[in-house]
Design a protein around this motif. Structure first.
Motif, mmCIF file in Angstrom:
data_model
loop_
_atom_site.group_PDB
_atom_site.id
_atom_site.type_symbol
_atom_site.label_atom_id
_atom_site.label_comp_id
_atom_site.label_asym_id
_atom_site.label_seq_id
_atom_site.Cartn_x
_atom_site.Cartn_y
_atom_site.Cartn_z
ATOM 1 N N PHE A 176 2.791 10.023 -3.716
ATOM 2 C CA PHE A 176 2.754 8.756 -2.989
ATOM 3 C C PHE A 176 4.137 8.119 -2.965
ATOM 4 C CE2 PHE A 176 -1.607 9.566 -3.959
ATOM 5 C CZ PHE A 176 -2.308 9.022 -2.910
ATOM 6 N N MET A 177 4.414 7.478 -1.834
ATOM 7 C CA MET A 177 5.700 6.824 -1.622
ATOM 8 C C MET A 177 5.461 5.348 -1.355
ATOM 9 S SD MET A 177 8.418 7.529 1.501
ATOM 10 C CE MET A 177 7.323 6.855 2.752
ATOM 11 N N ALA A 178 6.188 4.504 -2.072
ATOM 12 C CA ALA A 178 6.123 3.078 -1.780
ATOM 13 C C ALA A 178 6.760 2.828 -0.423
ATOM 14 C CB ALA A 178 6.849 2.279 -2.865
ATOM 15 N N ALA A 208 8.889 11.629 7.756
ATOM 16 C CA ALA A 208 8.020 11.313 8.887
ATOM 17 C C ALA A 208 7.531 9.868 8.857
ATOM 18 C CB ALA A 208 6.823 12.269 8.905
ATOM 19 N N LYS A 209 7.562 9.230 7.681
ATOM 20 C CA LYS A 209 7.094 7.848 7.540
ATOM 21 C C LYS A 209 8.229 6.830 7.599
ATOM 22 C CE LYS A 209 2.939 9.443 6.669
ATOM 23 N NZ LYS A 209 1.825 9.278 7.629
ATOM 24 N N LYS A 246 0.828 -1.202 0.000
ATOM 25 C CA LYS A 246 0.000 0.000 0.000
ATOM 26 C C LYS A 246 0.861 1.250 0.000
ATOM 27 C CE LYS A 246 -3.918 2.118 2.373
ATOM 28 N NZ LYS A 246 -4.863 1.996 3.502
ATOM 29 N N PRO A 247 0.762 2.090 -1.050
ATOM 30 C CA PRO A 247 1.553 3.326 -1.083
ATOM 31 C C PRO A 247 1.151 4.268 0.051
ATOM 32 C CG PRO A 247 0.680 2.793 -3.248
ATOM 33 C CD PRO A 247 -0.011 1.896 -2.277
ATOM 34 N N VAL A 248 2.116 5.071 0.482
ATOM 35 C CA VAL A 248 1.908 6.019 1.576
ATOM 36 C C VAL A 248 1.628 7.395 0.979
ATOM 37 C CG1 VAL A 248 2.924 7.078 3.615
ATOM 38 C CG2 VAL A 248 3.436 4.692 3.067
#
Length: 352
Positions: free
Chosen positions: A210-212, A246-247, A86-88
């Motif tokens: 979006f970030m993987a 932050a992720k 799920k991409p962030v």
């Protein structure tokens, strides 16, 4: 496919607000200099403009170039662990696309007869402009029509963004192939049954990148576009960097370097730091135990050196004692010869 429509924003935020947000993002990242980001973005856009001018006759640059943000980590978050799909979502102040002009493809769940596909089309037809979706593809059609690698590659290049019914996301990696992940176009999950479906699409298209989920030591995401200008691109880069960090586990302290680049350019650094000092670990122990073992090894090595230094002195002392005892042995031998008997050999040696 025509070039994607690029938006300054459907509902543009005041310039002062976005500038303040960018300044706040930079303050959250110690050691990152805003002027370095501005210079790198300006240099990258100048490079793209020069390349476009050289290739004007060949029409190779019919679309705005995407500016990618690459974050190199000191340590991999999940070495050898399962890869998350799920991409962030990362909020950005300036949109990469606008809903009215973006080419958006939606993957949906369906049966062999395509019933789910038809139901999804009927549901989206109730929304204005189909809720911002250009194409709907069911899984059964994805398995048959887009089976070859070339077909998957062409599908990847035909649309700006890919959405997916959140129920089918785990089934997609094997069906879409590696091209989607290399181009940073992995499908974004969305709830197609929700009443606010158009709002979900607008949030994905216009207010997010979006970030993987990081599985290795490097993270790359789309941050800006050439057409939005240097100031807006720099603000997007800072916002995307702050949101991505932050992720990441251990956040900014786990970041080794940060770069920006286009799909064909070299990577320009905007932040770099020295790697952490390596820690020596002996055997299975770690931490203080490993350090103690290392110190013990050093003590043993020093003791060995002392023994080696002491060995020559002992040998020389023994030799001197033997030389001092030689006259006494000669005198004892002479006395024994006078008495007509042989002397006992020194140190238990063999009689002569």
């Amino acid at each position: 496919m025509a070039g994607p429509a690029v938006a300054s924003s459907s509902a543009p935020a005041p310039a002062s607000a976005t500038a303040a947000a960018a300044a706040s993002a930079a303050q959250q990242l110690p050691g990152l200099k805003r002027d370095q980001v501005d210079r790198a973005v300006a240099s990258l856009l100048k490079h793209v403009a020069d390349q476009r001018a050289k290739a004007a006759s060949t029409q190779l640059f019919d679309e705005d170039e995407i500016i990618y943000l690459t974050i190199a980590l000191k340590r991999s978050p999940h070495p050898g662990g399962p890869k998350k799909l799920k991409p962030v979502r990362i909020p950005i102040p300036h949109p990469l696309f606008k809903t009215e002009g973006a080419e958006v493809c939606l993957f949906v769940k369906d049966s062999k007869g395509g019933e789910g596909h038809k139901a999804a089309k009927a549901r989206l037809a109730k929304f204005t402009s189909k809720g911002g979706v250009s194409k709907i593809i069911g899984l059964s059609k994805l398995r048959t029509k887009y089976e070859s690698h070339e077909a998957k590659r062409q599908l990847c290049g035909s649309y700006d963004l890919f959405l997916a019914d959140e129920r089918v996301l785990p089934s997609l990696p094997k069906l879409i192939g590696k091209s989607f992940f290399k181009k940073r176009k992995q499908p974004i999950p969305i709830d197609i049954r929700a009443a606010n479906f158009p709002e979900q699409v607008a949030r994905v298209v216009e207010r997010s990148t979006f970030m993987a989920p990081p599985a290795g030591s490097c993270v790359t995401l789309r941050a800006a576009r050439e057409g939005m200008g240097a100031a807006a691109a720099a603000e997007n880069v800072l916002a995307a960097l702050a949101g991505a960090v932050a992720k990441v586990p251990k956040k900014w302290s786990n970041v080794q370097a940060v770069y920006i680049k286009t799909g064909e350019s070299v990577a320009l650094p905007i932040y770099q730091t020295l790697p952490d000092k390596p820690v020596r670990i002996e055997g299975g122990g770690g931490g203080e135990g490993g350090a103690a073992e290392g110190e013990e090894d050093e003590d043993m090595e020093e003791g060995g050196e002392e023994e080696e230094e002491a060995a020559p002195s002992k040998a020389s002392k023994g030799k001197g004692q033997q030389q001092a005892a030689a006259p006494k042995r000669k005198a004892a031998a002479a006395a024994a010869a006078a008495k007509g008997r042989q002397p006992k050999p020194a140190h238990g040696g063999r009689r002569r």
